[in-house]
Design a protein around this motif. Structure first.
Motif, short mmCIF file in Angstrom:
data_model
loop_
_atom_site.label_atom_id
_atom_site.label_comp_id
_atom_site.label_asym_id
_atom_site.label_seq_id
_atom_site.Cartn_x
_atom_site.Cartn_y
_atom_site.Cartn_z
N UNK A 1 -2.28 11.79 0.47
CA UNK A 1 -2.93 10.51 0.25
C UNK A 1 -4.18 10.36 1.10
N UNK A 2 -5.12 9.64 0.56
CA UNK A 2 -6.32 9.30 1.31
C UNK A 2 -6.12 7.93 1.93
N UNK A 3 -7.21 7.29 2.33
CA UNK A 3 -7.11 5.96 2.94
C UNK A 3 -6.75 4.92 1.88
N UNK A 4 -5.46 4.56 1.83
CA UNK A 4 -4.97 3.70 0.75
C UNK A 4 -5.66 2.35 0.72
N UNK A 5 -6.00 1.82 1.91
CA UNK A 5 -6.57 0.49 1.94
C UNK A 5 -7.89 0.42 1.18
N UNK B 1 0.85 -1.20 0.00
CA UNK B 1 0.00 0.00 0.00
C UNK B 1 0.88 1.25 0.00
N UNK B 2 0.61 2.16 -0.93
CA UNK B 2 1.34 3.43 -1.03
C UNK B 2 0.52 4.52 -0.35
N UNK B 3 0.96 4.95 0.83
CA UNK B 3 0.23 5.98 1.57
C UNK B 3 0.78 7.37 1.28
N UNK C 1 -8.50 2.03 -1.65
CA UNK C 1 -8.31 2.47 -3.03
C UNK C 1 -7.34 1.55 -3.72
N UNK C 2 -7.82 0.71 -4.63
CA UNK C 2 -6.97 -0.27 -5.30
C UNK C 2 -5.94 0.39 -6.19
N UNK C 3 -6.13 1.70 -6.53
CA UNK C 3 -5.16 2.39 -7.36
C UNK C 3 -3.87 2.68 -6.63
N UNK C 4 -3.84 2.49 -5.33
CA UNK C 4 -2.65 2.80 -4.55
C UNK C 4 -2.06 1.54 -3.92
N UNK C 5 -2.21 0.41 -4.57
CA UNK C 5 -1.67 -0.83 -4.02
C UNK C 5 -1.18 -1.76 -5.13
#
Length: 317
Positions: free
Chosen positions: A251-255, A196-198, A257-261
């Protein structure tokens, strides 16, 4: 010259065989000369049964002071090569002192043998199991024959197998979390996880997941550590395109958002792995690690390492 060569040949041949040798599973074993041979596979608490055949050459008389067979479990540290530490030692007397004129067969049995450690050929250490037949003689050297076999011990799946959660971070520049579904893996397992990219304010060039192996041998001043990268799995190659991270700086809540993982799925079966070995007979240990490596566009490297436990699951096929 032929007479001289013949003078140093043993006066008899020794053959060691297992009672279930035709049906027992065979596994490859790499010898010291680099050649690979197929040998019998056992596990702890099995009985080892077979026979020894001694055959005098040209039916010439062989005088001896007794015949015995030993089952030995041994550890050899390569900085002390040639010195074996016996952790298992069992003996069966096969014959009393006398003379051999013709082929003779001796049955043997070692019942329910405790073989707590697995066979292992490492960088700086070797653990082996052998059957050793000795014909004792006066005035001349003993006649000795060896038969090596392999031991593998199996573990049921762990009742508790916690997930792994870790973070990689540089204040105000980088915050990455990674998660693996469990911390204990069998040798044919699959590592499943997610990155996950936070927060990403540096330009990443690539990211790899490595399986690292570390062998520690000896103790004190004679401690040797060997580390090797067994596998490298590319998670990301090249800089992410603009917009791949929705908002690197905020960043928002990465968990959510599949675009940030990035998903991880790494199959272990192609690699030559052993179980984790913890302080075997106070001589050596083998450990495994998952190592996450990030490289930015200035070739700076960031690491995060986590130990995992490997175990051998009984194969059903």
């Amino acid at each position: 010259m032929n007479y001289l060569v013949g003078a140093f040949k043993p006066p008899c041949n020794i053959f060691i065989s297992f009672a279930d040798g035709r049906s027992r599973k065979q596994v490859p074993l790499k010898k010291e000369n680099g050649k690979t041979v197929m040998v019998a596979l056992f596990q702890s608490q099995e009985s080892i049964v077979g026979e020894v055949v001694i055959e005098p050459v040209h039916r010439k008389k062989v005088e001896h002071n007794g015949v015995k067979i030993e089952l030995l479990g041994q550890i050899e540290l390569y900085f002390d090569r040639g010195n074996f530490y016996d952790f298992t030692s069992l003996v069966r007397e096969l014959d009393i002192p006398g003379e051999l004129y013709e082929r003779k067969t001796y049955p043997f049995e070692f019942s329910t043998v405790e073989m707590p450690y697995e066979s292992y050929n490492g960088v700086n250490v070797r653990l082996r199991y052998i059957l050793k037949v000795t014909i004792s003689r006066n005035y001349v050297g003993n006649i000795v024959e060896y038969q090596e076999f392999v031991v593998r011990n199996y573990t049921p799946p762990p009742s508790i197998n916690n997930i792994i959660k870790m973070e990689v971070g540089i204040e105000d520049c980088l915050h990455i979390e990674f998660e693996y579904s469990k911390s204990k893996y069998h040798l044919k397992d699959v590592i499943i996880g997610k990155i996950y990219f936070l927060l990403v304010r540096i330009k990443l060039k690539n990211m790899d997941l490595e399986i690292r192996y570390r062998e520690s041998t000896g103790s004190g001043p004679n401690t040797y550590v060997e580390t090797e990268t067994l596998a490298k799995f590319e998670l990301m190659d090249g800089a992410p395109v603009r917009g791949w991270f929705k908002d690197s700086c905020n960043p928002g809540p990465a968990h959510g958002d599949s675009g940030e993982s990035i998903p991880i799925r790494l199959f272990l079966s192609p690699y030559e792995l052993t179980p984790t070995y913890q302080n075997i007979n106070n001589k050596f240990s083998v450990k495994y690690y998952l190592n996450l490596v990030l490289v930015d566009e200035e070739d700076r490297r960031y690491f995060k390492q986590q130990e995992i436990t490997m175990y051998r699951l009984l194969e059903t096929s």
